[in-house]
Motif scaffolding. Structure first.
Motif, mmCIF file in Angstrom:
data_model
loop_
_atom_site.group_PDB
_atom_site.id
_atom_site.type_symbol
_atom_site.label_atom_id
_atom_site.label_comp_id
_atom_site.label_asym_id
_atom_site.label_seq_id
_atom_site.Cartn_x
_atom_site.Cartn_y
_atom_site.Cartn_z
ATOM 1 N N LYS A 164 -13.757 -5.445 -13.118
ATOM 2 C CA LYS A 164 -12.419 -4.847 -13.222
ATOM 3 C C LYS A 164 -12.044 -4.618 -14.680
ATOM 4 O O LYS A 164 -11.463 -3.590 -15.032
ATOM 5 C CB LYS A 164 -11.384 -5.742 -12.528
ATOM 6 N N ASN A 165 -12.393 -5.540 -15.564
ATOM 7 C CA ASN A 165 -12.124 -5.356 -16.993
ATOM 8 C C ASN A 165 -12.917 -4.188 -17.566
ATOM 9 O O ASN A 165 -12.455 -3.515 -18.480
ATOM 10 C CB ASN A 165 -12.439 -6.638 -17.776
ATOM 11 N N LEU A 166 -14.092 -3.959 -17.025
ATOM 12 C CA LEU A 166 -14.942 -2.854 -17.468
ATOM 13 C C LEU A 166 -14.428 -1.517 -16.956
ATOM 14 O O LEU A 166 -14.532 -0.499 -17.633
ATOM 15 C CB LEU A 166 -16.374 -3.097 -16.971
ATOM 16 N N ASN A 167 -13.850 -1.517 -15.761
ATOM 17 C CA ASN A 167 -13.392 -0.282 -15.123
ATOM 18 C C ASN A 167 -11.978 -0.498 -14.597
ATOM 19 O O ASN A 167 -11.788 -1.004 -13.508
ATOM 20 C CB ASN A 167 -14.347 0.087 -13.983
ATOM 21 N N LYS A 168 -11.007 -0.086 -15.362
ATOM 22 C CA LYS A 168 -9.599 -0.307 -14.997
ATOM 23 C C LYS A 168 -9.202 0.429 -13.715
ATOM 24 O O LYS A 168 -8.225 0.069 -13.069
ATOM 25 C CB LYS A 168 -8.675 0.119 -16.143
ATOM 26 N N LYS A 169 -9.949 1.465 -13.327
ATOM 27 C CA LYS A 169 -9.634 2.220 -12.107
ATOM 28 C C LYS A 169 -10.194 1.569 -10.851
ATOM 29 O O LYS A 169 -9.878 1.978 -9.740
ATOM 30 C CB LYS A 169 -10.162 3.648 -12.220
ATOM 31 N N LEU A 170 -11.040 0.570 -11.018
ATOM 32 C CA LEU A 170 -11.662 -0.099 -9.880
ATOM 33 C C LEU A 170 -10.605 -0.754 -9.003
ATOM 34 O O LEU A 170 -9.748 -1.486 -9.485
ATOM 35 C CB LEU A 170 -12.640 -1.172 -10.371
ATOM 36 N N GLN A 171 -10.675 -0.468 -7.704
ATOM 37 C CA GLN A 171 -9.819 -1.144 -6.734
ATOM 38 C C GLN A 171 -10.624 -2.262 -6.085
ATOM 39 O O GLN A 171 -11.710 -2.016 -5.580
ATOM 40 C CB GLN A 171 -9.377 -0.173 -5.636
ATOM 41 N N ILE A 172 -10.091 -3.454 -6.124
ATOM 42 C CA ILE A 172 -10.714 -4.576 -5.422
ATOM 43 C C ILE A 172 -9.763 -4.949 -4.301
ATOM 44 O O ILE A 172 -8.643 -5.387 -4.543
ATOM 45 C CB ILE A 172 -10.981 -5.760 -6.355
ATOM 46 N N ASP A 200 -15.775 2.664 -7.285
ATOM 47 C CA ASP A 200 -14.370 3.034 -7.105
ATOM 48 C C ASP A 200 -13.617 1.932 -6.372
ATOM 49 O O ASP A 200 -12.504 1.579 -6.740
ATOM 50 C CB ASP A 200 -14.246 4.343 -6.322
ATOM 51 N N ILE A 201 -14.233 1.412 -5.317
ATOM 52 C CA ILE A 201 -13.609 0.372 -4.502
ATOM 53 C C ILE A 201 -14.650 -0.700 -4.176
ATOM 54 O O ILE A 201 -15.785 -0.375 -3.832
ATOM 55 C CB ILE A 201 -13.063 0.928 -3.162
ATOM 56 N N ILE A 202 -14.225 -1.945 -4.262
ATOM 57 C CA ILE A 202 -15.039 -3.049 -3.759
ATOM 58 C C ILE A 202 -14.177 -3.801 -2.751
ATOM 59 O O ILE A 202 -13.044 -4.172 -3.048
ATOM 60 C CB ILE A 202 -15.485 -4.004 -4.876
ATOM 61 N N PHE A 203 -14.703 -3.976 -1.557
ATOM 62 C CA PHE A 203 -14.046 -4.802 -0.560
ATOM 63 C C PHE A 203 -14.586 -6.212 -0.708
ATOM 64 O O PHE A 203 -15.758 -6.456 -0.499
ATOM 65 C CB PHE A 203 -14.315 -4.286 0.856
ATOM 66 N N TYR A 204 -13.719 -7.111 -1.086
ATOM 67 C CA TYR A 204 -14.096 -8.513 -1.223
ATOM 68 C C TYR A 204 -13.702 -9.227 0.067
ATOM 69 O O TYR A 204 -12.542 -9.210 0.468
ATOM 70 C CB TYR A 204 -13.384 -9.147 -2.429
#
Length: 129
Positions: free
Chosen positions: A92-100, A53-57
């Motif tokens: 992100k391209n695989l999962n449009k809902k992903l928040q980075i 759901d979320i990745i903190f970079y």
């Protein structure tokens, strides 16, 4: 690759977790090790079935302390960081809902950004790179 398989096992065993290594980071290092093709396929299949759901970079802004486990060479860090960013784009391209969410600034401010994001995104899978 043991590290990839172990990470997948950890993430499968827990539905709501916070980890400091993600499949994205493992892929970046694997690319450097030339093990990328097989691991990329495994990780992308996993991410498609079990999306984050979320990745903190957290970009490499601070010097890494020499603990004999991590490379402290700046050029190597830049190579790995660029690969991490490439994998994040693919995730992100695989999962449009992903928040980075890019987390910068001082340690205390980083902590507050992460805590506030977790509070505002209950029932999510959150990872830090």
């Amino acid at each position: 690759n043991y590290i990839l398989e172990n990470q997948i096992d950890i993430e499968l065993e827990n539905s709501n977790i916070i980890v400091d290594n993600t499949l994205c980071e493992i892929l970046a290092y694997s690319c450097w090790l030339k093990e990328y093709d097989i691991l990329y396929t495994k990780a992308m299949v996993f991410l498609n079935i079990n999306p984050y759901d979320i990745i903190f970079y957290i970009p490499p802004e601070l010097d890494i302390q020499n603990d004999w486990l991590r490379h402290v060479d700046k050029n190597f860090q830049t190579i790995i960081d660029n690969r991490i960013k490439q994998v994040l784009v693919k995730a992100k391209n695989l999962n449009k809902k992903l928040q980075i969410i890019t987390v910068t600034w001082w340690i205390k401010q980083r902590r507050n950004i992460v805590i506030n994001s977790i509070i505002n995104n209950k029932n999510t899978t959150i990872n830090c790179i």
